[in-house]
Structures are given as structure tokens and as C-alpha cells.
Design an enzyme around this catalytic site. Structure first.
Site, PDB file in Angstrom:
ATOM      1  N   TYR A 184       4.992  -5.458 -53.132  1.00 52.69           N
ATOM      2  CA  TYR A 184       6.451  -5.118 -52.706  1.00 52.69           C
ATOM      3  C   TYR A 184       7.076  -6.288 -53.081  1.00 52.69           C
ATOM      4  O   TYR A 184       7.018  -7.644 -52.307  1.00 52.69           O
ATOM      5  CB  TYR A 184       6.660  -4.814 -51.382  1.00 52.69           C
ATOM      6  CG  TYR A 184       5.911  -3.549 -50.692  1.00 52.69           C
ATOM      7  CD1 TYR A 184       5.653  -2.617 -51.906  1.00 52.69           C
ATOM      8  CD2 TYR A 184       5.872  -3.381 -49.593  1.00 52.69           C
ATOM      9  CE1 TYR A 184       4.982  -1.267 -51.206  1.00 52.69           C
ATOM     10  CE2 TYR A 184       5.091  -2.109 -48.901  1.00 52.69           C
ATOM     11  CZ  TYR A 184       4.857  -1.146 -49.897  1.00 52.69           C
ATOM     12  OH  TYR A 184       4.189   0.021 -49.328  1.00 52.69           O
ATOM     13  N   HIS A 238      -4.557   0.026 -51.218  1.00 47.10           N
ATOM     14  CA  HIS A 238      -3.029   0.576 -51.604  1.00 47.10           C
ATOM     15  C   HIS A 238      -3.393   1.902 -52.410  1.00 47.10           C
ATOM     16  O   HIS A 238      -2.704   2.815 -52.077  1.00 47.10           O
ATOM     17  CB  HIS A 238      -2.322  -0.204 -52.512  1.00 47.10           C
ATOM     18  CG  HIS A 238      -0.918   0.045 -52.306  1.00 47.10           C
ATOM     19  ND1 HIS A 238       0.160  -1.068 -52.158  1.00 47.10           N
ATOM     20  CD2 HIS A 238       0.094   1.091 -51.772  1.00 47.10           C
ATOM     21  CE1 HIS A 238       1.403  -0.267 -52.069  1.00 47.10           C
ATOM     22  NE2 HIS A 238       1.356   0.802 -51.792  1.00 47.10           N
ATOM     23  N   PRO A 247       8.041   9.102 -43.139  1.00 48.33           N
ATOM     24  CA  PRO A 247       7.995  10.179 -42.056  1.00 48.33           C
ATOM     25  C   PRO A 247       9.722  10.969 -42.116  1.00 48.33           C
ATOM     26  O   PRO A 247       9.775  11.826 -41.758  1.00 48.33           O
ATOM     27  CB  PRO A 247       8.112   9.838 -40.972  1.00 48.33           C
ATOM     28  CG  PRO A 247       8.246   8.227 -40.926  1.00 48.33           C
ATOM     29  CD  PRO A 247       8.036   7.831 -42.557  1.00 48.33           C
ATOM     30  N   GLY A 263      11.255  11.482 -45.109  1.00 47.37           N
ATOM     31  CA  GLY A 263      11.455  12.165 -46.223  1.00 47.37           C
ATOM     32  C   GLY A 263      11.960  11.279 -47.447  1.00 47.37           C
ATOM     33  O   GLY A 263      12.635  11.660 -48.206  1.00 47.37           O
ATOM     34  N   ARG A 264      11.575   9.914 -47.205  1.00 47.43           N
ATOM     35  CA  ARG A 264      12.141   9.014 -48.161  1.00 47.43           C
ATOM     36  C   ARG A 264      14.005   9.285 -48.000  1.00 47.43           C
ATOM     37  O   ARG A 264      14.773   8.842 -48.740  1.00 47.43           O
ATOM     38  CB  ARG A 264      12.250   8.920 -49.588  1.00 47.43           C
ATOM     39  CG  ARG A 264      10.556   8.667 -49.694  1.00 47.43           C
ATOM     40  CD  ARG A 264      10.094   8.624 -51.295  1.00 47.43           C
ATOM     41  NE  ARG A 264       8.797   8.488 -51.538  1.00 47.43           N
ATOM     42  CZ  ARG A 264       8.087   7.433 -51.355  1.00 47.43           C
ATOM     43  NH1 ARG A 264       8.865   6.413 -51.208  1.00 47.43           N
ATOM     44  NH2 ARG A 264       6.876   7.488 -51.653  1.00 47.43           N
ATOM     45  N   GLY A 265      14.189   9.097 -46.796  1.00 44.56           N
ATOM     46  CA  GLY A 265      15.739   9.383 -46.184  1.00 44.56           C
ATOM     47  C   GLY A 265      16.628  10.724 -46.274  1.00 44.56           C
ATOM     48  O   GLY A 265      17.486  10.902 -45.622  1.00 44.56           O
ATOM     49  N   PHE A 266      15.662  11.631 -46.936  1.00 39.52           N
ATOM     50  CA  PHE A 266      16.421  13.164 -46.976  1.00 39.52           C
ATOM     51  C   PHE A 266      16.558  13.571 -45.500  1.00 39.52           C
ATOM     52  O   PHE A 266      17.521  14.256 -45.164  1.00 39.52           O
ATOM     53  CB  PHE A 266      15.215  13.927 -47.588  1.00 39.52           C
ATOM     54  CG  PHE A 266      15.589  14.717 -48.973  1.00 39.52           C
ATOM     55  CD1 PHE A 266      17.139  15.007 -48.991  1.00 39.52           C
ATOM     56  CD2 PHE A 266      14.829  15.124 -49.879  1.00 39.52           C
ATOM     57  CE1 PHE A 266      17.670  15.508 -50.239  1.00 39.52           C
ATOM     58  CE2 PHE A 266      15.134  15.591 -51.178  1.00 39.52           C
ATOM     59  CZ  PHE A 266      16.697  15.777 -51.115  1.00 39.52           C
TER      60      PHE A 266
END
Length: 336
Positions: free
Chosen positions: A64, A133, A214, A216-219
Site C-alpha cells: 500500500y 498477501h 465488509p 462491499g468496498r463502499g457499496f
């Protein structure tokens, strides 16, 4: 505010809060803002506020940035290292110029090189939880985990884990040195590891699931209504589930979840996190803002009933097609 519930992560002796803080979005990655604009000062305050509230389990990785995220974590915990539980990851090969090659390297020599680099970037002499990873397809997992086990013996690493691996790989690795945790994407929106029997394997072996994305990447926040809601350069613009017809099918599912959350007087984010907790797993929602951190932590106080869980899982039943997580050319390799 939540009263800092603690759990045993796996059965090797590591105790952590019931949820952690994903730090990936707090810095740029190869010059790209992953989830909107990075703000170092706000991110540091968010990490420190998380610790104040008892949620001191941080998740980062060497790739990252590369390195920028670990260095940010180092700044945030400076002078208080012992108050934090830090998990980081290695495996995406980074060359001597600090550039990712996007190959995976799990060879013994690289494990040593990677951990020394992470210790330096984190400004610490130990890492609480160290993950591979992604699996190196060209190196036996036994070699990689054997090298990680050496780090445990030396006191440089407390506990070890893997990320995005199959049940067969977990079983092989666990025989070399006991795994504390496996990290995978998991949410009401993404349950492939459940369907693949990976969770069953983790339960049988006493290994924890640490669930990244958790929300949903912001969904699952309900804040995303059109593909244009993502800023230019946002990683999600490359992901199939956020594109075309699939995007709008997914929005219908999210709307139903929002309606259920509204009836319960909570946010859809809190409902989604509470579901992961109710399933017995450890979510690590990522945020760089105190407002959303505190909202997420509030999910630890939400007890879902059996009927609630059934209702939520009826909205997105196991096997529902929500679109691929990564594009075909993605740097992310998933172990089959």
C-alpha cells in the site's frame, strides 16, 4: 459508544477487539487515490481515535503505497506502539527502487527482506500479525510459511496468517506452523469463500477469518448511486461489479438492505458489519474519517436475531451474482 468487546483471534493466543481498522485507503497507492482523496492528518486522527475507543487493531500492507501506508501507521502510533495491535502483509514483490513488480514472491529470502523492510517502515521491532498477501504460485507454501515461522521464533512476528487462499492451501500451511488468521474479502455482498468451503476449513482448524471489505468496498454504505460517484482514479472504477448493468442490479440489492436498516433505526453500514460479527468473524472496515469510524464501531453493539440474519440473507442469498471482484488483468491473484 461501544464498550470495546474483545475476542480471541484464532486459537494461538492473540486477543483483539471484535473489529479492526483497515488502513489501505488512508494513503495513495502508486500515485493513485484508492477510495477518494487521501488526507494524512485526518487519517492519523482516525487511527488515534480508534485506539481511544478500544479498537486498536490496525491492518496495513507493504504494497500500500508502496510503504506509505506502513509509514503513516508508524506516525500515528509513535510513542504508543504497545497500545496497538498491528497487522501487515507481504508478498507483492517490491523492487529495490520501491516499485511494485506485481509479481508475488514467497521465497524464503524475500520473506526475510520484506519483514525487515516493514519493521523499518512501521518503526517497530515486532509485528503482531504477519500475513502472506497472496500465494506465490511458483513457491511451495511450505517454504513461505516455514520462513514466517522462523520470524515468530526470533520474536520479530507474533502470529502469522495468509490472505485469499484456498482450503487446501490453508491445510498445507497450517501443518508447517499454526495459522492465527486468514484474511479474505467477505460481506453479505461477497460470500464466495463460504460457498467454497473455506470457512468450514477455518472453523475445523481453529483459524479466524478476518473479513476485509465488509462494506462491499463502499457499496453497502448506500452512498454510491451511480458509477460517476467514484472520483477519477478510484480503484473501484476498474472492478466489474461497479460497471454497466451489473452496477444497477447491485444497487437494487443495496436499496433493499437500506430499507431493512432504516426499519431497525441503524445505517446500512452498521447492518452489514453487524452481520459479519453475527457470523462469528472479525471485520476490518476501512475508513479515514472519525465520523465513519465511530459509526462502524457502533455496529458492535447491534445484536441481530436469527430472523434478522435470515431476512438479510434472503435479500442476497448465497450464490447471488454480484459481479467479479477484479478485472481479468488485475494484479490480484486469487489462489484456487
Amino acid at each position: 459508544m461501544s464498550n470495546n468487546k474483545q475476542i480471541k483471534l484464532g486459537n494461538q493466543g492473540l486477543t483483539v477487539p471484535v473489529m479492526g481498522l483497515g488502513c489501505m485507503g488512508m494513503t495513495t497507492w502508486s500515485g493513485m487515490d484508492i477510495y477518494g482523496k487521501a488526507d494524512e492528518a485526518a487519517a492519523i486522527k482516525t487511527i488515534q481515535r480508534s485506539q481511544e475507543l478500544g479498537y486498536n487493531f490496525l491492518d496495513t500492507a507493504d504494497v500500500y503505497g508502496p510503504y506509505l501506508n506502513e509509514q503513516l501507521v508508524a506516525k500515528a502510533v509513535k510513542g504508543n506502539r504497545e497500545k496497538y495491535i498491528i497487522a501487515t502483509k507481504f508478498g507483492y514483490e517490491i523492487d529495490d527502487n520501491g516499485q511494485p513488480t506485481w509479481g508475488i514472491n514467497g521465497k524464503k529470502a524475500y520473506v526475510r527482506k520484506a519483514v525487515e523492510r516493514s519493521l523499518k517502515n512501521l518503526d517497530t521491532d515486532y509485528i503482531d500479525l504477519y500475513y502472506l498477501h497472496r500465494l506465490d504460485p511458483h513457491t511451495p507454501v511450505e517454504e513461505t510459511v516455514g520462513a514466517m515461522a522462523d520470524l515468530v521464533k526470533e520474536g520479530k512476528v507474533g502470529y502469522i496468517g495468509l490472505s485469499e487462499v484456498s482450503a487446501a492451501t490453508i491445510e498445507r500451511a497450517h501443518k508447517v506452523h499454526p495459522l492465527t488468521a486468514v484474511q479474505s474479502e467477505y460481506s453479505i455482498f461477497e460470500r464466495n469463500i463460504e460457498a467454497a468451503g473455506i470457512i468450514d476449513t477455518l472453523n475445523e482448524l481453529g483459524i479466524a477469518l478476518v473479513a476485509y471489505a465488509p462494506l462491499g468496498r463502499g457499496f453497502l454504505t448506500g452512498d454510491i448511486k451511480t458509477p460517476e460517484d467514484f472520483p477519477e482514479g478510484d480503484l473501484r472504477r476498474t472492478m466489474p461489479r461497479f460497471q454497466g448493468e451489473q452496477f444497477y442490479k447491485n444497487i437494487e440489492l443495496i436499496n433493499a438492505i437500506q430499507q431493512m436498516a432504516a426499519r431497525k433505526g441503524i445505517t446500512s453500514s452498521q447492518l452489514a458489519i453487524a452481520w459479519v460479527l453475527a457470523k462469528g468473524h472479525t471485520p476490518i472496515p476501512g475508513t479515514k474519517r472519525i465520523k465513519y469510524l465511530e459509526q462502524n464501531i457502533g455496529a458492535a453493539d447491534i445484536a441481530l436475531t436469527v430472523a434478522d440474519i435470515a431476512q438479510l440473507e434472503a435479500i442476497i442469498p448465497l450464490g447471488t451474482i454480484t459481479g467479479d471482484r477484479y478485472d481479468a488483468m488485475s494484479m490480484t491473484i486469487i489462489d484456487k
